[in-house]
Design a protein around this motif. Structure first.
Motif, PDB file in Angstrom:
ATOM      1  N   ALA A   1     -22.401  -6.044  28.903  1.00 44.16           N
ATOM      2  CA  ALA A   1     -21.316  -6.821  28.281  1.00 44.16           C
ATOM      3  C   ALA A   1     -19.966  -6.559  28.943  1.00 44.16           C
ATOM      4  N   ASP A   2     -19.894  -5.590  29.861  1.00 47.07           N
ATOM      5  CA  ASP A   2     -18.612  -5.173  30.450  1.00 47.07           C
ATOM      6  C   ASP A   2     -18.370  -5.924  31.766  1.00 47.07           C
ATOM      7  N   PRO A   3     -17.330  -6.779  31.832  1.00 46.60           N
ATOM      8  CA  PRO A   3     -17.089  -7.543  33.063  1.00 46.60           C
ATOM      9  C   PRO A   3     -16.774  -6.655  34.281  1.00 46.60           C
ATOM     10  N   ALA A   4     -16.382  -5.397  34.036  1.00 50.19           N
ATOM     11  CA  ALA A   4     -16.084  -4.494  35.163  1.00 50.19           C
ATOM     12  C   ALA A   4     -17.361  -4.001  35.838  1.00 50.19           C
ATOM     13  N   VAL A   5     -18.513  -4.221  35.204  1.00 50.47           N
ATOM     14  CA  VAL A   5     -19.790  -3.749  35.754  1.00 50.47           C
ATOM     15  C   VAL A   5     -20.583  -4.941  36.277  1.00 50.47           C
ATOM     16  N   GLY A   6     -21.078  -4.817  37.527  1.00 47.41           N
ATOM     17  CA  GLY A   6     -21.861  -5.902  38.115  1.00 47.41           C
ATOM     18  C   GLY A   6     -23.338  -5.586  38.228  1.00 47.41           C
ATOM     19  N   ALA A   7     -23.683  -4.312  38.211  1.00 46.52           N
ATOM     20  CA  ALA A   7     -25.089  -3.901  38.307  1.00 46.52           C
ATOM     21  C   ALA A   7     -25.186  -2.481  37.760  1.00 46.52           C
ATOM     22  N   MET A   8     -26.427  -2.039  37.492  1.00 45.01           N
ATOM     23  CA  MET A   8     -26.614  -0.732  36.857  1.00 45.01           C
ATOM     24  C   MET A   8     -27.690   0.074  37.568  1.00 45.01           C
ATOM     25  N   VAL A   9     -27.596   1.385  37.387  1.00 45.07           N
ATOM     26  CA  VAL A   9     -28.613   2.302  37.921  1.00 45.07           C
ATOM     27  C   VAL A   9     -29.044   3.233  36.795  1.00 45.07           C
ATOM     28  N   ILE A  10     -30.354   3.442  36.665  1.00 45.37           N
ATOM     29  CA  ILE A  10     -30.868   4.484  35.752  1.00 45.37           C
ATOM     30  C   ILE A  10     -31.496   5.561  36.611  1.00 45.37           C
ATOM     31  N   THR A  11     -31.187   6.808  36.301  1.00 50.29           N
ATOM     32  CA  THR A  11     -31.780   7.904  37.053  1.00 50.29           C
ATOM     33  C   THR A  11     -32.105   9.068  36.125  1.00 50.29           C
TER      34      THR A  11
ATOM     35  N   ALA B   1     -33.899  -8.110  28.194  1.00 50.98           N
ATOM     36  CA  ALA B   1     -32.769  -8.965  27.819  1.00 50.98           C
ATOM     37  C   ALA B   1     -31.498  -8.626  28.606  1.00 50.98           C
ATOM     38  N   ILE B   2     -31.540  -7.572  29.431  1.00 50.57           N
ATOM     39  CA  ILE B   2     -30.355  -7.220  30.232  1.00 50.57           C
ATOM     40  C   ILE B   2     -30.218  -8.254  31.347  1.00 50.57           C
ATOM     41  N   SER B   3     -29.045  -8.877  31.454  1.00 45.80           N
ATOM     42  CA  SER B   3     -28.924  -9.993  32.402  1.00 45.80           C
ATOM     43  C   SER B   3     -28.496  -9.543  33.803  1.00 45.80           C
ATOM     44  N   LYS B   4     -27.840  -8.380  33.912  1.00 41.49           N
ATOM     45  CA  LYS B   4     -27.403  -7.918  35.240  1.00 41.49           C
ATOM     46  C   LYS B   4     -28.510  -7.068  35.876  1.00 41.49           C
ATOM     47  N   PRO B   5     -28.502  -6.963  37.200  1.00 40.73           N
ATOM     48  CA  PRO B   5     -29.556  -6.172  37.868  1.00 40.73           C
ATOM     49  C   PRO B   5     -29.526  -4.693  37.469  1.00 40.73           C
ATOM     50  N   VAL B   6     -30.717  -4.122  37.298  1.00 38.17           N
ATOM     51  CA  VAL B   6     -30.847  -2.694  36.972  1.00 38.17           C
ATOM     52  C   VAL B   6     -31.782  -2.066  38.010  1.00 38.17           C
ATOM     53  N   ILE B   7     -31.319  -0.988  38.630  1.00 41.18           N
ATOM     54  CA  ILE B   7     -32.112  -0.307  39.664  1.00 41.18           C
ATOM     55  C   ILE B   7     -32.462   1.092  39.158  1.00 41.18           C
TER      56      ILE B   7
ATOM     57  N   ALA C   1     -23.622  -6.058  43.325  1.00 38.15           N
ATOM     58  CA  ALA C   1     -22.516  -6.315  42.390  1.00 38.15           C
ATOM     59  C   ALA C   1     -21.357  -7.040  43.074  1.00 38.15           C
ATOM     60  N   ALA C   2     -21.300  -6.977  44.406  1.00 44.14           N
ATOM     61  CA  ALA C   2     -20.209  -7.651  45.144  1.00 44.14           C
ATOM     62  C   ALA C   2     -20.543  -9.126  45.405  1.00 44.14           C
ATOM     63  N   ARG C   3     -21.744  -9.555  45.041  1.00 47.19           N
ATOM     64  CA  ARG C   3     -22.147 -10.949  45.282  1.00 47.19           C
ATOM     65  C   ARG C   3     -21.739 -11.834  44.100  1.00 47.19           C
ATOM     66  N   ALA C   4     -21.971 -13.150  44.233  1.00 42.40           N
ATOM     67  CA  ALA C   4     -21.556 -14.101  43.200  1.00 42.40           C
ATOM     68  C   ALA C   4     -22.241 -13.749  41.866  1.00 42.40           C
ATOM     69  N   PRO C   5     -21.486 -13.284  40.873  1.00 44.08           N
ATOM     70  CA  PRO C   5     -22.099 -12.699  39.668  1.00 44.08           C
ATOM     71  C   PRO C   5     -22.984 -13.657  38.891  1.00 44.08           C
ATOM     72  N   PHE C   6     -22.555 -14.896  38.745  1.00 44.31           N
ATOM     73  CA  PHE C   6     -23.353 -15.816  37.930  1.00 44.31           C
ATOM     74  C   PHE C   6     -24.648 -16.168  38.663  1.00 44.31           C
ATOM     75  N   ALA C   7     -24.539 -16.357  39.977  1.00 49.47           N
ATOM     76  CA  ALA C   7     -25.743 -16.664  40.763  1.00 49.47           C
ATOM     77  C   ALA C   7     -26.729 -15.485  40.727  1.00 49.47           C
ATOM     78  N   ILE C   8     -26.216 -14.265  40.722  1.00 46.11           N
ATOM     79  CA  ILE C   8     -27.083 -13.078  40.634  1.00 46.11           C
ATOM     80  C   ILE C   8     -27.854 -13.092  39.323  1.00 46.11           C
ATOM     81  N   ARG C   9     -27.145 -13.385  38.254  1.00 49.71           N
ATOM     82  CA  ARG C   9     -27.790 -13.408  36.937  1.00 49.71           C
ATOM     83  C   ARG C   9     -28.882 -14.485  36.878  1.00 49.71           C
ATOM     84  N   ILE C  10     -28.566 -15.654  37.441  1.00 50.03           N
ATOM     85  CA  ILE C  10     -29.535 -16.755  37.432  1.00 50.03           C
ATOM     86  C   ILE C  10     -30.724 -16.415  38.346  1.00 50.03           C
ATOM     87  N   ALA C  11     -30.434 -15.764  39.465  1.00 47.23           N
ATOM     88  CA  ALA C  11     -31.511 -15.376  40.397  1.00 47.23           C
ATOM     89  C   ALA C  11     -32.476 -14.411  39.717  1.00 47.23           C
ATOM     90  N   LYS C  12     -31.922 -13.459  38.969  1.00 48.56           N
ATOM     91  CA  LYS C  12     -32.778 -12.490  38.251  1.00 48.56           C
ATOM     92  C   LYS C  12     -33.651 -13.222  37.234  1.00 48.56           C
TER      93      LYS C  12
END
Ligand code: CAA
Length: 258
Positions: free
Chosen positions: A46-56, A93-99, A198-209
């Motif tokens: 939900a945070d616009p400052a975040v474009g992608a996530m990592v779990i470790t 349900a997470i819309s941004k990429p998670v690695i 995260a530096a790529r077009a954010p909406f297109a990334i979400r749709i691609a996922k």
């Protein structure tokens, strides 16, 4: 860096990082840990400052599975009524990429958590497995389905029916992970990859996922038709106009996420 009881979180550039932090239990995933992981990922989503996530996890374990001590005495009704396994579904349900950045043991529910992510970067010593058969059960958080789709039927059968573990190199060969790097570079490489995305077009990334994930849920014709609609939809975005204009004008595109 923020510290909860079972995880650490931080934002690194435009990447939200969640680190599982139960070292004494090999990062075994109990209810409170899964709740904290999912709440952190949802907040990053939900945070616009975040474009992608990592779990470790840590160098010994990404996660050694669902917490056996928590489940050992449960009844069938308790398991069916429990929200526990549902935590893994919330990743869908997470819309941004998670690695997932995986070092050490990645077993049972830990492997199911990694497989519910969009990509996996493995450290050289990582071990992947679904050892639930040794406990008299089977994977319960998507393992029989996601592992089979990732590595194919025969390897999945051996891992699930006979507790075969995969080394990081085998996991790479069978298509379970994206790349294998030295242990100390694992998290950094996952964050670097997430930063690049995260530096790529954010909406297109979400749709691609969404489109790639649909390949797991739909028949080919339905998936191709969804893809066509999503592709066309992107022509309503400013980023599509900017991306194509930038190519023609031989300059770098400036994405707006609109
Ligand atoms: N749940 C609860 N506690 C766990 C755990 C788990 N999944 N895995 C490890 N731990 C605990 C151990 O009990 C031990 O705690 P104590 O010191 O209090 O005894 C501590 O973590 C360290 O573990 P070990 O002493 O066993 O460490 P090791 O280096 O000898 O072995 C291991 C490491 C190979 C990962 C081994 O701990 C192991 O086999 N763990 C269980 C793996 C497993 O079966 N996972 C599947 C769980 S079921 C599941 O995930 C269901 C699902 O699909 C959702």
């Amino acid at each position: 860096m923020s510290t909860l009881e079972n995880i650490l979180t931080r934002i690194d550039g435009r990447v939200g990082v969640v680190q599982i932090n139960r070292p004494k239990a090999m990062n075994a995933l109990n209810g409170p840990t899964m709740s904290e992981i999912m709440s952190a990922l949802e907040a990053f989503d939900a945070d616009p400052a975040v474009g992608a996530m990592v779990i470790t996890g840590d160098e010994r374990a990404f996660a050694a599975g669902a917490d056996i001590k928590q489940m050992a005495t449960a009844s069938v009704v308790e398991m069916m009524n429990s929200p526990f396994i549902g935590y893994w579904d919330r990743l869908r349900a997470i819309s941004k990429p998670v690695i997932a950045a995986v070092n050490g043991w990645c077993l049972g529910g830990g492997n199911e958590l990694a497989m519910a992510c969009d990509m996996i970067v493995a450290g050289e010593g990582a071990r992947f497995g679904q050892p639930e058969i040794n406990l008299g059960v089977i994977p319960g958080a998507g393992g029989t389905q996601r592992l089979t789709r990732a590595v194919g039927k025969t390897i999945a059968m051996e891992m699930i029916l006979n507790a075969r573990q995969l080394s990081a190199e085998e996991a790479l060969r069978y298509g379970l992970v994206n790349r294998v790097v030295p242990v100390e570079r694992c998290l950094g490489e996952a964050v670097r990859l997430a930063e690049e995305i995260a530096a790529r077009a954010p909406f297109a990334i979400r749709i691609a996922k969404e489109a790639v994930n649909a390949a797991f849920e739909t028949a080919l014709a339905e998936g191709v038709s969804l893809e066509r609609r999503l592709f066309s939809l992107l022509f309503s975005t400013e980023d599509q106009k900017e991306g194509m204009a930038a190519f023609i004008e031989k300059r770098k595109a400036e994405w707006k996420g609109k």
